[in-house]
Design an enzyme around this catalytic site. Structure first.
Site, mmCIF file in Angstrom:
data_model
loop_
_atom_site.group_PDB
_atom_site.id
_atom_site.type_symbol
_atom_site.label_atom_id
_atom_site.label_comp_id
_atom_site.label_asym_id
_atom_site.label_seq_id
_atom_site.Cartn_x
_atom_site.Cartn_y
_atom_site.Cartn_z
ATOM 1 N N LYS A 1 0.843 -1.210 0.000
ATOM 2 C CA LYS A 1 0.000 0.000 0.000
ATOM 3 C C LYS A 1 0.866 1.243 0.000
ATOM 4 C CE LYS A 1 0.523 1.310 4.597
ATOM 5 N NZ LYS A 1 1.366 2.432 5.007
ATOM 6 N N PRO B 1 9.798 -3.823 -0.223
ATOM 7 C CA PRO B 1 10.916 -3.548 0.681
ATOM 8 C C PRO B 1 10.467 -3.522 2.145
ATOM 9 C CG PRO B 1 10.380 -1.614 -0.662
ATOM 10 C CD PRO B 1 9.544 -2.730 -1.180
ATOM 11 N N VAL B 2 11.381 -3.939 3.017
ATOM 12 C CA VAL B 2 11.095 -4.033 4.449
ATOM 13 C C VAL B 2 11.391 -2.681 5.103
ATOM 14 C CG1 VAL B 2 11.810 -5.215 6.573
ATOM 15 C CG2 VAL B 2 11.652 -6.503 4.429
ATOM 16 N N ALA C 1 9.599 0.049 4.909
ATOM 17 C CA ALA C 1 9.403 1.073 3.876
ATOM 18 C C ALA C 1 8.133 1.886 4.078
ATOM 19 C CB ALA C 1 9.359 0.414 2.497
ATOM 20 N N GLY D 1 4.412 -4.134 4.150
ATOM 21 C CA GLY D 1 4.900 -5.436 3.684
ATOM 22 C C GLY D 1 4.567 -6.569 4.656
ATOM 23 N N ASP E 1 -2.702 -2.052 10.382
ATOM 24 C CA ASP E 1 -2.885 -2.020 8.920
ATOM 25 C C ASP E 1 -3.438 -3.328 8.358
ATOM 26 O OD1 ASP E 1 -1.892 0.516 8.681
ATOM 27 O OD2 ASP E 1 0.130 -0.110 8.076
HETATM 28 O O1 C5P Z 1 -0.559 -1.696 15.072
HETATM 29 P P1 C5P Z 1 0.890 -1.894 14.818
HETATM 30 O O2 C5P Z 1 1.453 -3.040 15.617
HETATM 31 O O3 C5P Z 1 1.239 -1.998 13.384
HETATM 32 O O4 C5P Z 1 1.604 -0.579 15.349
HETATM 33 C C1 C5P Z 1 2.993 -0.509 15.538
HETATM 34 C C2 C5P Z 1 3.300 0.649 16.452
HETATM 35 O O5 C5P Z 1 2.954 1.887 15.830
HETATM 36 C C3 C5P Z 1 2.496 0.659 17.740
HETATM 37 O O6 C5P Z 1 3.154 -0.084 18.737
HETATM 38 C C4 C5P Z 1 2.460 2.134 18.080
HETATM 39 O O7 C5P Z 1 3.687 2.541 18.643
HETATM 40 C C5 C5P Z 1 2.367 2.788 16.731
HETATM 41 N N1 C5P Z 1 0.978 3.084 16.307
HETATM 42 C C6 C5P Z 1 0.276 4.106 16.926
HETATM 43 N N2 C5P Z 1 -0.999 4.397 16.513
HETATM 44 C C7 C5P Z 1 -1.551 3.729 15.485
HETATM 45 C C8 C5P Z 1 -0.851 2.691 14.827
HETATM 46 C C9 C5P Z 1 0.423 2.400 15.263
HETATM 47 O O8 C5P Z 1 0.786 4.749 17.861
HETATM 48 N N3 C5P Z 1 -2.789 4.052 15.084
#
Ligand code: C5P
Length: 290
Positions: free
Chosen positions: A13, A98-99, A101, A105, A140
């Site tokens: 995305k 890509p990782v 990025a 991914g 996501d």
């Molecule tokens: O949800 P996900 O594990 O992908 O999120 C990774 C990190 O990004 C979370 O631990 C948080 O620090 C941050 N995050 C956030 N608010 C969001 C999505 C992600 O603070 N809506």
């Protein structure tokens, strides 16, 4: 013993705009972001097995294939929650996205595992139940289950479909470093943000199918809080614009940057030009779904 197998594509995305509108009591942030799927994708082959183990293999040696890989966690979660802990899964992941990025991914691979295992298991979970499971894996993942163009709010899991992107060439370029998502969220001070995207205007441009207007409205609040060592993000943006992009912006929490082009030849030239300095350059197109 393998019962069956399925092959899937897992699309990356891009974030056409990204706003963070608040901090939540659970530590996450409130998002308002428009996402779109592009033709850059990983390929997965999944098999259900009878031995209760989740095993993964990946073409990239530096990608973990243990329980720290979100795709493996997705498989375990699916098998446990659908009451099949005695089953296992084998995952073959061919990574092209890509990782580190900002292109989802890891999330898109996890979403593909949920979709694929659900198909292999005879669709025990509804789309809503799969999205719920996806939300447990990452913010996501629910979006990656359906893809296409969508407005995401809440943590990123509240989705409203939007009209497809107008067809165009998308040049993606990732500098040689990844950016940690929690690190960049940690640098955000919502009171100090100088500029916000006009998400409604961007959605209007999408509805009108107006590519130049859409490109002009692209904005990502994270670009304002990048550490100094990430200066290449700005350099790539400027190069893309100089090379004819209608607009260019960082995707997600980076580090990849993309530009939208209405001219395929200019896009190809831009990719070649950027590739002289940054290896991870791709010319892709928007896709309508996963
Ligand atoms: O949800 P996900 O594990 O992908 O999120 C990774 C990190 O990004 C979370 O631990 C948080 O620090 C941050 N995050 C956030 N608010 C969001 C999505 C992600 O603070 N809506």
């Amino acid at each position: 013993m393998a019962y069956d197998r399925v092959e899937l594509r897992a699309c990356a995305k891009i974030n056409l705009s990204l706003d963070v509108t608040g901090k939540r009591p659970d530590g996450y942030h409130e998002m308002k972001t428009v996402m779109a799927s592009v033709s850059l994708c990983d390929e997965l082959t999944l098999r259900l097995t009878g031995d209760g183990q989740v095993r993964a293999a990946c073409n990239l040696p530096y990608v973990p294939t243990d329980g720290s890989n979100l795709a493996c966690r997705a498989a375990r979660l699916f098998l446990d929650r659908t009451g099949r802990p005695e089953l296992g899964a084998e995952l073959e992941i061919r990574k092209r996205i890509p990782v580190g990025a900002g292109m989802a991914g890891g999330s898109t691979d996890a979403a593909a595992v949920l979709r694929g295992l659900n198909a292999l298991a005879g669709e025990p979970l509804s789309a809503a139940a799969l999205a719920e499971l996806g939300g447990e894996l990452g913010s996501d993942v629910p979006y990656c289950l359906t893809g296409g163009t969508a407005l995401a709010t809440g943590r990123g899991e509240v989705l409203s479909p939007l009209p497809p992107m107008p067809d165009c060439a998308v040049v993606v370029c990732k500098p040689g470093f990844p950016i940690s998502t929690p690190m960049l969220f940690g640098r955000l001070d919502l009171k100090k943000l100088r500029c916000r995207p006009d998400t409604d205007a961007l959605c209007d441009a999408l509805a009108a199918g107006d590519l130049p207007r859409l490109a002009r409205r692209m904005y990502n609040v994270f670009e304002d809080v990048l550490p100094r060592r990430c200066a290449a993000v700005g350099e790539i943006k400027t190069r893309l614009l100089d090379l004819g992009a209608l607009g260019a912006v960082m995707t997600g929490t980076g580090s990849a940057v993309f530009g939208l082009f209405d001219d395929e030849d200019a896009a190809q030239r831009a990719r070649e030009d950027l590739r002289a300095d940054w290896r991870d350059c791709f010319l892709v197109r928007p896709v309508n779904g996963v």
